[in-house]
Design an enzyme around this catalytic site. Sequence first.
Site, PDB file in Angstrom:
ATOM      1  N   ALA A   1       0.795  -1.235   0.000  1.00 23.61           N
ATOM      2  CA  ALA A   1       0.000   0.000   0.000  1.00 23.61           C
ATOM      3  C   ALA A   1       0.832   1.293   0.000  1.00 23.61           C
ATOM      4  O   ALA A   1       0.665   2.137  -0.885  1.00 23.61           O
ATOM      5  CB  ALA A   1      -0.967  -0.041   1.179  1.00 23.61           C
TER       6      ALA A   1
ATOM      7  N   ASN B   1      -6.781  -6.210   4.142  1.00 21.64           N
ATOM      8  CA  ASN B   1      -5.379  -6.586   3.928  1.00 21.64           C
ATOM      9  C   ASN B   1      -5.370  -7.810   3.021  1.00 21.64           C
ATOM     10  O   ASN B   1      -6.427  -8.317   2.600  1.00 21.64           O
ATOM     11  CB  ASN B   1      -4.676  -6.845   5.269  1.00 21.64           C
ATOM     12  CG  ASN B   1      -3.171  -6.968   5.108  1.00 21.64           C
ATOM     13  OD1 ASN B   1      -2.539  -6.132   4.466  1.00 21.64           O
ATOM     14  ND2 ASN B   1      -2.574  -8.022   5.639  1.00 21.64           N
ATOM     15  N   LYS B   2      -4.187  -8.288   2.726  1.00 17.90           N
ATOM     16  CA  LYS B   2      -4.010  -9.413   1.797  1.00 17.90           C
ATOM     17  C   LYS B   2      -4.930 -10.579   2.132  1.00 17.90           C
ATOM     18  O   LYS B   2      -5.109 -10.919   3.306  1.00 17.90           O
ATOM     19  CB  LYS B   2      -2.534  -9.840   1.844  1.00 17.90           C
ATOM     20  CG  LYS B   2      -2.129 -10.960   0.929  1.00 17.90           C
ATOM     21  CD  LYS B   2      -2.526 -10.749  -0.503  1.00 17.90           C
ATOM     22  CE  LYS B   2      -2.019  -9.446  -1.094  1.00 17.90           C
ATOM     23  NZ  LYS B   2      -2.658  -9.116  -2.420  1.00 17.90           N
TER      24      LYS B   2
ATOM     25  N   ASP C   1      -4.165  -2.433   3.895  1.00 22.57           N
ATOM     26  CA  ASP C   1      -4.331  -1.677   2.652  1.00 22.57           C
ATOM     27  C   ASP C   1      -5.371  -0.580   2.798  1.00 22.57           C
ATOM     28  O   ASP C   1      -5.339   0.402   2.070  1.00 22.57           O
ATOM     29  CB  ASP C   1      -4.694  -2.621   1.508  1.00 22.57           C
ATOM     30  CG  ASP C   1      -3.478  -3.469   1.148  1.00 22.57           C
ATOM     31  OD1 ASP C   1      -3.266  -4.499   1.806  1.00 22.57           O
ATOM     32  OD2 ASP C   1      -2.722  -3.046   0.249  1.00 22.57           O
TER      33      ASP C   1
HETATM   34  O1  MRU Z   1      -1.156  -7.135  -3.448  1.00 20.57           O
HETATM   35  P1  MRU Z   1      -0.077  -6.485  -2.638  1.00 20.57           P
HETATM   36  O2  MRU Z   1       1.204  -7.233  -2.610  1.00 20.57           O
HETATM   37  O3  MRU Z   1       0.093  -5.022  -3.020  1.00 20.57           O
HETATM   38  O4  MRU Z   1      -0.659  -6.488  -1.163  1.00 20.57           O
HETATM   39  C1  MRU Z   1       0.110  -5.984  -0.117  1.00 20.57           C
HETATM   40  C2  MRU Z   1      -0.507  -6.184   1.203  1.00 20.57           C
HETATM   41  O5  MRU Z   1      -1.609  -6.672   1.335  1.00 20.57           O
HETATM   42  C3  MRU Z   1       0.243  -5.669   2.400  1.00 20.57           C
HETATM   43  O6  MRU Z   1       0.006  -6.468   3.511  1.00 20.57           O
HETATM   44  C4  MRU Z   1      -0.244  -4.243   2.708  1.00 20.57           C
HETATM   45  O7  MRU Z   1      -0.162  -3.454   1.553  1.00 20.57           O
HETATM   46  C5  MRU Z   1       0.548  -3.615   3.757  1.00 20.57           C
HETATM   47  S1  MRU Z   1       2.154  -3.180   3.153  1.00 20.57           S
HETATM   48  C6  MRU Z   1       2.969  -2.222   4.191  1.00 20.57           C
END
Ligand code: MRU
Length: 358
Positions: free
Chosen positions: A56, A256-257, A246
């Site tokens: 993010a 989040n992921k 995110d």
């Molecule tokens: O799809 P991505 O790799 O962009 O997803 C990232 C995540 O879900 C992270 O956990 C989130 O962005 C936090 S990063 C500091």
Amino acid sequence: MREQLLAAEKVIAIDWRDGVLRLLDQRLLPQEETWLEYATAADVAEAIRLMVVRGAPAIGISAAYGLVLGARARLAAGGDWREALEQDFSVLADSRPTAVNLFWALNRMRERLERLKDGEDPLQVLEAEAVSIHESDREANLTMAQLGMELIRKHQGNPQALLTHCNTGALATGGFGTALGVIRAAHLDGLVERVYADETRPWLQGARLTAWELANEGVPVSLNADAAAAHLMKTAGITWVIVGADRITANGDVANKIGTYQLAVCAMHHGVRFMVVAPSSTIDMALESGDDIPIEEREGRELLELGGKRVAADVHAVNPVFDVTPADLIDAIVTEKGIVERPDTAKLAQLMCRKRLH
Ligand code: MRU
């Protein structure tokens, strides 16, 4: 601790120098370290969409630099450059939908543009704003690392087992990370016996990026299948699940992921604490709850293939890449403005009125 943390900063993913944006291609890590150069806003948007850069805060920072590149081209072309720049704002905003940091960074760029005074050079002003977004994310990482580490120490001062998901480190931010920053600080403070890194199917951010970052720094890390998390919580003495975010809505729900939600459910069942670490740029007070967050769906190919080779049966694949963890499964949200324990609407509103610490 701040100095120790700065000294431990080894990896960077975003490099802005002499008006050129360079991104470390995260699709190729850890096998290859390849830097790609970007000179247009449209190409930066494509890099975000293709996940050359991801995470993010890193997406937000890259979009801000992308806008600088757009402004440079629009100014050089003459005519109504501000009107033309709107196309760059929209192409960057359309690159990925879930992480609010992208829209937050573009809004900051727009607001700065709106405050432009007579005699100011728009390009210099926009570049300074993008650099400041990048720098303040780095600062926020340091503050959150310290706060999160103190929270871990407050509950238990011995070395302990931690579990994390996705990649929240130097590759995902402007500094050395959110959740991974806390884990790094805890390791420097002697609080980490072992970190369990979920592989994070299907894109493998955990297996490829988190394991690489932690191993490079000598943090004891074990990679596990995502499906092993509940078993590990039951058998491996895990005390904290620590993840990034995110988008966090006004009531404390956290996108989040994909897989984060099931970790929070399992953590609650096993009495394992659940910490979310994110800068305030990830908090979206305009959305009441997680139900309002747009969840990105990516191509089924990410599930159907492994290393570019088809492995799955000939079926439709569903690939939502984020999920929403309800606030009541979260023990603490750590930001650069402070910590919110057992988050709710009132506590989040109070937090957002505070200044950043340090
Ligand atoms: O799809 P991505 O790799 O962009 O997803 C990232 C995540 O879900 C992270 O956990 C989130 O962005 C936090 S990063 C500091």
